[in-house]
Design a protein around this motif. Sequence first.
Motif, PDB file in Angstrom:
ATOM      1  N   ILE A  10      44.153   9.620  81.732  1.00 18.64           N
ATOM      2  CA  ILE A  10      45.028   8.484  81.477  1.00 18.64           C
ATOM      3  C   ILE A  10      45.516   8.019  82.843  1.00 18.64           C
ATOM      4  CG2 ILE A  10      47.167   7.664  80.434  1.00 18.64           C
ATOM      5  CD1 ILE A  10      46.894   9.747  78.310  1.00 18.64           C
ATOM      6  N   ALA A  11      44.918   7.007  83.386  1.00 16.75           N
ATOM      7  CA  ALA A  11      45.282   6.513  84.710  1.00 16.75           C
ATOM      8  C   ALA A  11      46.225   5.328  84.548  1.00 16.75           C
ATOM      9  CB  ALA A  11      44.037   6.106  85.490  1.00 16.75           C
ATOM     10  N   VAL A  12      47.370   5.392  85.185  1.00 15.90           N
ATOM     11  CA  VAL A  12      48.352   4.324  85.078  1.00 15.90           C
ATOM     12  C   VAL A  12      48.586   3.716  86.457  1.00 15.90           C
ATOM     13  CG1 VAL A  12      50.265   5.970  85.313  1.00 15.90           C
ATOM     14  CG2 VAL A  12      50.686   3.721  84.304  1.00 15.90           C
ATOM     15  N   ARG A  13      48.682   2.401  86.513  1.00 16.47           N
ATOM     16  CA  ARG A  13      48.958   1.725  87.771  1.00 16.47           C
ATOM     17  C   ARG A  13      49.823   0.503  87.498  1.00 16.47           C
ATOM     18  NH1 ARG A  13      45.741  -2.863  88.864  1.00 16.47           N
ATOM     19  NH2 ARG A  13      44.096  -3.231  87.310  1.00 16.47           N
ATOM     20  N   ARG A  14      50.556   0.069  88.522  1.00 13.35           N
ATOM     21  CA  ARG A  14      51.419  -1.096  88.383  1.00 13.35           C
ATOM     22  C   ARG A  14      51.037  -2.121  89.442  1.00 13.35           C
ATOM     23  NH1 ARG A  14      57.555   0.109  87.521  1.00 13.35           N
ATOM     24  NH2 ARG A  14      57.198   1.383  89.380  1.00 13.35           N
ATOM     25  N   ASP A  15      50.806  -3.347  89.015  1.00 17.02           N
ATOM     26  CA  ASP A  15      50.445  -4.425  89.926  1.00 17.02           C
ATOM     27  C   ASP A  15      51.685  -4.861  90.697  1.00 17.02           C
ATOM     28  OD1 ASP A  15      50.124  -7.518  90.525  1.00 17.02           O
ATOM     29  OD2 ASP A  15      48.109  -6.695  90.296  1.00 17.02           O
ATOM     30  N   ASP A  16      51.580  -4.852  92.038  1.00 16.51           N
ATOM     31  CA  ASP A  16      52.741  -5.175  92.870  1.00 16.51           C
ATOM     32  C   ASP A  16      53.172  -6.621  92.745  1.00 16.51           C
ATOM     33  OD1 ASP A  16      52.927  -2.602  93.793  1.00 16.51           O
ATOM     34  OD2 ASP A  16      51.740  -2.969  95.596  1.00 16.51           O
ATOM     35  N   THR A  17      52.224  -7.497  92.406  1.00 13.03           N
ATOM     36  CA  THR A  17      52.561  -8.924  92.328  1.00 13.03           C
ATOM     37  C   THR A  17      53.142  -9.290  90.962  1.00 13.03           C
ATOM     38  OG1 THR A  17      50.769  -9.428  93.887  1.00 13.03           O
ATOM     39  CG2 THR A  17      51.658 -11.254  92.582  1.00 13.03           C
ATOM     40  N   SER A  18      52.421  -8.955  89.899  1.00  9.93           N
ATOM     41  CA  SER A  18      52.873  -9.321  88.559  1.00  9.93           C
ATOM     42  C   SER A  18      53.764  -8.271  87.923  1.00  9.93           C
ATOM     43  CB  SER A  18      51.656  -9.536  87.656  1.00  9.93           C
ATOM     44  OG  SER A  18      50.944  -8.316  87.483  1.00  9.93           O
TER      45      SER A  18
END
Length: 616
Positions: A378-386
């Motif tokens: 389960i790979a989670v990431r957060r977009d820095d722009t949106s």
Amino acid sequence: MSSTLNIGVLAHVDAGKTSLTERLLFQAGAIDRLGSVDGGDTQTDSLALERRRGITIKSAVVALTAADGPGPRITLVDTPGHADFIAEVERALRALDGVVLVVSAVEGVQAQTRVLMRTIARLGLPTLIFANKTDRAGAREESLLSEIREKLTDRAVALTTVEGIGTASARTSGRPLNRLGEFLADGDDAFLARYLDDAVAFTDLDYHDELARQVADARAYPVYFGSAATGAGVAELTTAIRELLPARSLRPDGPLRGTVFKIDRGRAGEKIAYARLDGGALTPYQHVSYFRRGGSGAVEERVGRITAVEGREAGQVARISGLKDVRIGDRLGNADGLALDGFFAPPSLESVVTPRDPGRAGALFSALEQLAEADPYIAVRRDDTSHAIYLRLYGEVQKEVIETTLAEEFGIEVGFSPSRTISIERVAGVGSWVQERRPDERIFDLATVGLRIEPGVPGSGLAYGLEVELGALPLSFHTAIEESVRKTLLTGPHGWEITDCRVTVTDTAQFPTSTAGHFRTMAALALTKAIAEAGTVVCEPVNRFELDFPADSASRVLARLIAARAVPDEPKAGRSIWQLTGTIPAANVAGFEQELRGLTRGEGVFLSELDSYRPC
């Protein structure tokens, strides 16, 4: 020096795997009453969601026999059967000495059964096959054996037979061991020579010992018929587990060696690691070192409590608290034998997760990070722009489970966007840029960073190197540059991760007031401009598939494959079943699988796994 045996129960969903686990525990005296999947009170399905849905989601580890009992100490691992949780199965396999593969005597060999058998064979794990549900209408014996030999392994041999199969009174009995001579001779040249020399002199013990040797070497796969619901045939299976699967005798006085294969959370939210110990021993509150693939060195922490599933010595499974940074796959004691790359393909779907309450976005990201600790796939990431939160997963059932877990365990209600297939970006050429502070630019970071990016070998990931003196900057500044490079590559110009490339640091300079943050910012700017110069190509995942289908449906199946942009190989035409291999874009797999049942009257079997990435 005691012996231990860690076994896993594997199966296609609904083959009766958890019911068999419950029956084995009951028969061994580990529990005093039988639970049922339908009743939601089984020993190993402990999550509330597992009980409601009647499926296994997380592997459960339980002691099948007492530590001071006769024979080997047996630990049993109940694993998920649904394809969405296949990564959980992979992790459990790292801790096993042997496997019981459950096949339904009614439904027969199913697609997931073949995926599991392929992995079991690849690992060389000793395996017993349990043909379950012999008490159900439609259960089969001889035709099922033929199906197992055709679709799973030609080295399957029945050790029991069934009377009254397909009825509630179905009962099993053993087959004579002296009928195994030719089968065993086919599996071992030395036995063949002795058998041809004087077959009459062989005793049942000779046949039993040779069978045990071939099972241990994964050259023979005994089949036992029975019913987890009625208990028929389970006694014979239990005896086979003790006598045919190889127990380990490892000394606890050597150096500590072990592998973490499961992460859980305690009632207070503390991290609990499950580790298979391959050597040495653990004691509460001792300091241990552990290593991980791709890590820069050892991490040292002090163990807290050890609440043993089976023990805390070599060959056993230990439940360890206190290791705050440990992850699945980490190696305790030393770096030798770090867990190999996964045998199952990584998840190919991605969805945006949004909290119903916008103010809980931070809490949502933190909760997903906790879930990702227990499940590396389960790979989670957060977009820095949106600021959008992206989650990688296997399928829609897994999405529903995560949604319920977030609501019940973390109090966060969420929504998911429609899943999309994960693509990647690869750089098309070479790009370089030196980012430094210029008087005419509104950049206030006091640092200079030059980077070059160029294509790498497909499948190589990221190669990171230096063309500058390591001592020219403090180590913390070099670390900041590398961290910034890795973060920047997560989102390329087209929104996908850039991989299979080499990034080289070509220039650096610092000022008296430079900080690690300055280098982090300048590295991101330099790499972004180098990527723009090199250009990127979006590549979609492509799966290699295997397909069995009735001969009379060939034209319909082939036409649908072509429409799905598949590239089939030359088919192997049988009398009634055709076999076909080839490649198909991963984005089209789900749609083809949904249509296959109608195209083949439910008789088609489709398997696929990630093969490569190709330019869109």
